[in-house]
Design a protein around this motif. Structure first.
Motif, PDB file in Angstrom:
ATOM      1  N   SER A 191       2.829   0.066  10.358  1.00 53.86           N
ATOM      2  CA  SER A 191       1.656   0.696  10.026  1.00 53.86           C
ATOM      3  C   SER A 191       0.292  -0.231   8.635  1.00 53.86           C
ATOM      4  N   ALA A 192      -0.069   0.428   8.236  1.00 54.84           N
ATOM      5  CA  ALA A 192      -0.875  -1.074   7.449  1.00 54.84           C
ATOM      6  C   ALA A 192      -1.487   0.263   6.700  1.00 54.84           C
ATOM      7  N   VAL A 193      -1.143   1.572   6.676  1.00 53.55           N
ATOM      8  CA  VAL A 193      -0.613   2.799   5.234  1.00 53.55           C
ATOM      9  C   VAL A 193       0.276   2.903   4.654  1.00 53.55           C
ATOM     10  N   ASN A 194       0.439   1.634   3.575  1.00 56.21           N
ATOM     11  CA  ASN A 194       2.050   1.530   2.693  1.00 56.21           C
ATOM     12  C   ASN A 194       2.170   2.625   1.931  1.00 56.21           C
ATOM     13  N   THR A 195       1.258   3.221   1.071  1.00 60.78           N
ATOM     14  CA  THR A 195       1.269   3.621  -0.302  1.00 60.78           C
ATOM     15  C   THR A 195       0.157   5.061  -0.815  1.00 60.78           C
ATOM     16  N   LEU A 196       0.913   6.181  -1.079  1.00 59.21           N
ATOM     17  CA  LEU A 196       0.833   7.448  -0.754  1.00 59.21           C
ATOM     18  C   LEU A 196      -0.704   7.108  -1.181  1.00 59.21           C
TER      19      LEU A 196
ATOM     20  N   PHE B 183      -2.552   3.676  16.485  1.00 57.83           N
ATOM     21  CA  PHE B 183      -3.721   3.803  16.536  1.00 57.83           C
ATOM     22  C   PHE B 183      -4.404   2.071  16.628  1.00 57.83           C
ATOM     23  N   PRO B 184      -3.699   0.975  15.839  1.00 56.45           N
ATOM     24  CA  PRO B 184      -4.789  -0.060  16.064  1.00 56.45           C
ATOM     25  C   PRO B 184      -4.219  -0.981  17.335  1.00 56.45           C
ATOM     26  N   ALA B 185      -5.659  -1.690  17.833  1.00 56.72           N
ATOM     27  CA  ALA B 185      -4.911  -2.632  18.793  1.00 56.72           C
ATOM     28  C   ALA B 185      -6.377  -3.563  18.828  1.00 56.72           C
ATOM     29  N   LEU B 186      -6.196  -4.504  19.306  1.00 55.19           N
ATOM     30  CA  LEU B 186      -7.199  -5.786  19.703  1.00 55.19           C
ATOM     31  C   LEU B 186      -7.954  -5.740  20.161  1.00 55.19           C
TER      32      LEU B 186
ATOM     33  N   GLU C 124       1.602   9.757   7.714  1.00 54.99           N
ATOM     34  CA  GLU C 124       2.922   8.783   6.882  1.00 54.99           C
ATOM     35  C   GLU C 124       2.806   7.182   6.112  1.00 54.99           C
ATOM     36  N   PRO C 125       2.825   7.455   5.518  1.00 53.24           N
ATOM     37  CA  PRO C 125       2.780   5.978   4.686  1.00 53.24           C
ATOM     38  C   PRO C 125       4.073   5.440   4.712  1.00 53.24           C
ATOM     39  N   LEU C 126       4.074   3.528   5.363  1.00 52.47           N
ATOM     40  CA  LEU C 126       5.312   3.554   5.551  1.00 52.47           C
ATOM     41  C   LEU C 126       5.377   2.156   4.663  1.00 52.47           C
ATOM     42  N   HIS C 127       6.580   2.228   4.690  1.00 47.22           N
ATOM     43  CA  HIS C 127       6.964   0.493   3.172  1.00 47.22           C
ATOM     44  C   HIS C 127       6.567  -0.395   4.079  1.00 47.22           C
TER      45      HIS C 127
ATOM     46  N   MET D 273       3.392  20.286  13.853  1.00 43.47           N
ATOM     47  CA  MET D 273       2.475  18.884  13.091  1.00 43.47           C
ATOM     48  C   MET D 273       2.918  17.751  13.889  1.00 43.47           C
ATOM     49  N   VAL D 274       2.439  16.951  14.221  1.00 48.28           N
ATOM     50  CA  VAL D 274       2.610  15.550  14.339  1.00 48.28           C
ATOM     51  C   VAL D 274       3.043  14.651  13.965  1.00 48.28           C
ATOM     52  N   VAL D 275       3.954  13.356  13.212  1.00 47.22           N
ATOM     53  CA  VAL D 275       3.846  13.417  12.477  1.00 47.22           C
ATOM     54  C   VAL D 275       3.325  11.202  13.095  1.00 47.22           C
ATOM     55  N   LEU D 276       2.422  11.043  12.339  1.00 47.75           N
ATOM     56  CA  LEU D 276       2.305   9.778  12.621  1.00 47.75           C
ATOM     57  C   LEU D 276       2.512   8.208  12.346  1.00 47.75           C
ATOM     58  N   VAL D 277       2.936   7.292  12.929  1.00 48.57           N
ATOM     59  CA  VAL D 277       3.109   6.249  12.049  1.00 48.57           C
ATOM     60  C   VAL D 277       2.405   5.226  13.141  1.00 48.57           C
ATOM     61  N   CYS D 278       1.143   5.304  11.829  1.00 53.10           N
ATOM     62  CA  CYS D 278      -0.114   4.597  12.101  1.00 53.10           C
ATOM     63  C   CYS D 278      -0.940   3.367  12.847  1.00 53.10           C
ATOM     64  N   GLY D 279       0.851   2.335  13.054  1.00 51.69           N
ATOM     65  CA  GLY D 279       0.619   1.363  13.179  1.00 51.69           C
ATOM     66  C   GLY D 279      -0.145   0.256  12.395  1.00 51.69           C
ATOM     67  N   ALA D 280      -0.495  -0.319  12.887  1.00 53.46           N
ATOM     68  CA  ALA D 280      -1.160  -2.394  12.387  1.00 53.46           C
ATOM     69  C   ALA D 280      -0.090  -3.040  13.551  1.00 53.46           C
ATOM     70  N   ALA D 281      -1.852  -3.718  14.019  1.00 51.75           N
ATOM     71  CA  ALA D 281      -1.582  -5.134  14.973  1.00 51.75           C
ATOM     72  C   ALA D 281      -1.810  -6.679  14.018  1.00 51.75           C
ATOM     73  N   PRO D 282      -0.833  -6.892  14.282  1.00 53.77           N
ATOM     74  CA  PRO D 282      -0.527  -8.145  13.466  1.00 53.77           C
ATOM     75  C   PRO D 282      -1.706  -9.473  14.423  1.00 53.77           C
ATOM     76  N   GLY D 283      -2.726  -9.491  14.932  1.00 57.10           N
ATOM     77  CA  GLY D 283      -4.476 -10.630  15.386  1.00 57.10           C
ATOM     78  C   GLY D 283      -4.938  -9.634  14.463  1.00 57.10           C
ATOM     79  N   GLN D 284      -5.761  -8.894  13.940  1.00 56.78           N
ATOM     80  CA  GLN D 284      -6.358  -8.440  12.862  1.00 56.78           C
ATOM     81  C   GLN D 284      -5.891  -7.819  11.545  1.00 56.78           C
ATOM     82  N   SER D 285      -6.838  -8.031  11.050  1.00 50.83           N
ATOM     83  CA  SER D 285      -6.699  -7.753   9.515  1.00 50.83           C
ATOM     84  C   SER D 285      -6.484  -6.449   9.012  1.00 50.83           C
TER      85      SER D 285
END
Lengths: 276, 276
Positions: free
Chosen positions: A154-159, A73-76, A143-146, A102-114
């Motif tokens: 993914s910016a979601v990294n813990t349960l 989901f995240p994008a600049l 799905e929280p990712l390592h 269900m659809v499993v979500l790898v939530c995403g992270a955009a390197p250019g933002q916090s």
């Protein structure tokens, strides 16, 4: 104590685990082995009629456990975030056509933002997809990712974070996938699994192992028993919440993908019964 | 807001950052640049008289910030755990000879046992070394490592865990190193830095950047500004605790080690002033 696994009924294998096989071949092989479930990666559906593929899987007595994956989901820019939402709406349609709950979500992270901003965009993105998910009867599974994927996947990294987000979204169409590869190191894992179950958010359980050394940050996962994850202990925590779903084997491995997939499937079955 | 960095007085460079240089050459170059501190890796002392090397560093107006590294306490047998303790006692002696006020600990993890057991052995190992550390006037500094190293390098993977352990050990000879590479992803980082400072446990601050993609799990760290770490924000949290120590540049990089080290040092200085 984790339940003793004496058959393969609660075993689900992800199509990406045996990536060299087309989905039809994978499904026949899983089915012939008595494996109970299959999780379908979207790339495995390329060029197929999705509804017919779902029927084929069910005809082979495979339960379609989930569709992988939505998210990112995240994008600049607002335009790129809207495109991400549209892709997730498409994934929901595909899951409905396939008959996946269900659809499993790898939530995403955009390197250019916090990470803070990325997390907000993830939650907003899921919220934007929820009406469509509800109409389709499809759950969106966070799905929280390592933490090693916090840079770009993914910016979601813990349960704990996934629990926070699922509870904030507060919808029967939001769930959480607990993947031992991503979460095994977390000292709060037992507590957070309990919390996840108590709030009815524990929707999926993914297994494999963490090898030392790990040669590739993405594609060097181990077969259960090959690494250092306390898998039986984590499974016992999951089962203590009342979870009765599948144990999903999700292994990305350059090493195993190069091997004969029949032999690899035999190894998966043996490792599942002995080490999961 | 982080303090504005206008000179290199609070910059410390680890000898491993410019690994191709012998410590004498590194020290001359750091000193000629006006860099204020040096952290010495034990391999850089091989074949040297340690006390004389410490004097050389001070003669060059370099503050000896720390000795890297001790730790690796967990092991499967009592004999191996005793050997680890003895190596740490030796590291304390080396730090005393060098005139370094602390030994940084990479705590260790033994793949054949649970993280819980490894954590207990780490705490016991540090406790066993404390009388010797106190007699030498050397602090043992726990460095929590990124969760991707939980398999074999450290069972202490969050600042919360390091805080727990330091508070349990409750000694003026125990401290904590906050390294942005290991901790940047943690949603609890600000809170845990505050806690660390409040309990007088914040002893060291290590900087670099996280690149996406990361090509090697150990040796592909980025220069400040090359990656996605919110470095200025984290430094502001560290400074808000009252921390006035060095900003230590610790970069393991196959890429930079292959380059001309004079040019690399210029890049470090520029990146420090602009992006740290």
């Amino acid at each position: 104590m984790a339940q003793v696994l004496t058959d393969l009924k609660r075993l689900c294998v992800h199509t990406i685990t045996t990536k060299p096989w087309p989905i039809e071949e994978a499904a026949r092989e899983f089915s012939a082995s008595g494996i109970g479930g299959i999780t379908v990666w979207r790339d495995a559906l390329t060029g197929r009629n999705i509804k017919q593929t779902g029927n084929l899987l069910r005809d082979l007595n495979l339960e379609v456990v989930s569709l992988c994956r939505g998210g990112f989901f995240p994008a600049l820019t607002p335009g790129a975030r809207q495109s991400a939402i549209e892709d997730n709406l498409k994934a929901i349609d595909e899951a409905e056509a396939l008959g996946a709950p269900m659809v499993v979500l790898v939530c995403g992270a955009a390197p250019g933002q916090s990470l803070f901003e990325s997390r907000k965009q993830i939650q907003d993105g899921i919220a934007a997809c929820l009406p469509h998910a509800a109409a389709a009867g499809v759950k969106l599974t966070i799905e929280p990712l390592h933490p090693m994927y916090a840079g770009d996947r993914s910016a979601v990294n813990t349960l704990a974070q996934a629990n926070d987000m699922a509870e904030a979204l507060n919808s029967p169409h939001v769930g959480i996938a607990v993947d031992v590869y991503h979460l095994w190191w977390d000292p709060d894992l037992e507590t957070q699994i309990q919390r996840c179950g108590k709030n009815n958010n524990l929707s999926a359980f993914h297994i494999c192992d963490w090898k030392t050394p790990t040669l590739d940050m993405l594609n060097d996962r181990g077969l259960m028993g090959e690494g250092c994850i306390n898998l039986k202990q984590i499974r016992s925590w999951v089962e203590e919440t009342g979870f009765t779903g599948f144990n999903e084997v999700e292994i990305f491995s350059n090493i195993y993908w190069q091997q004969d997939q029949h032999q690899f499937l035999e190894k998966i079955k043996a490792a599942y019964l002995q080490f999961s």
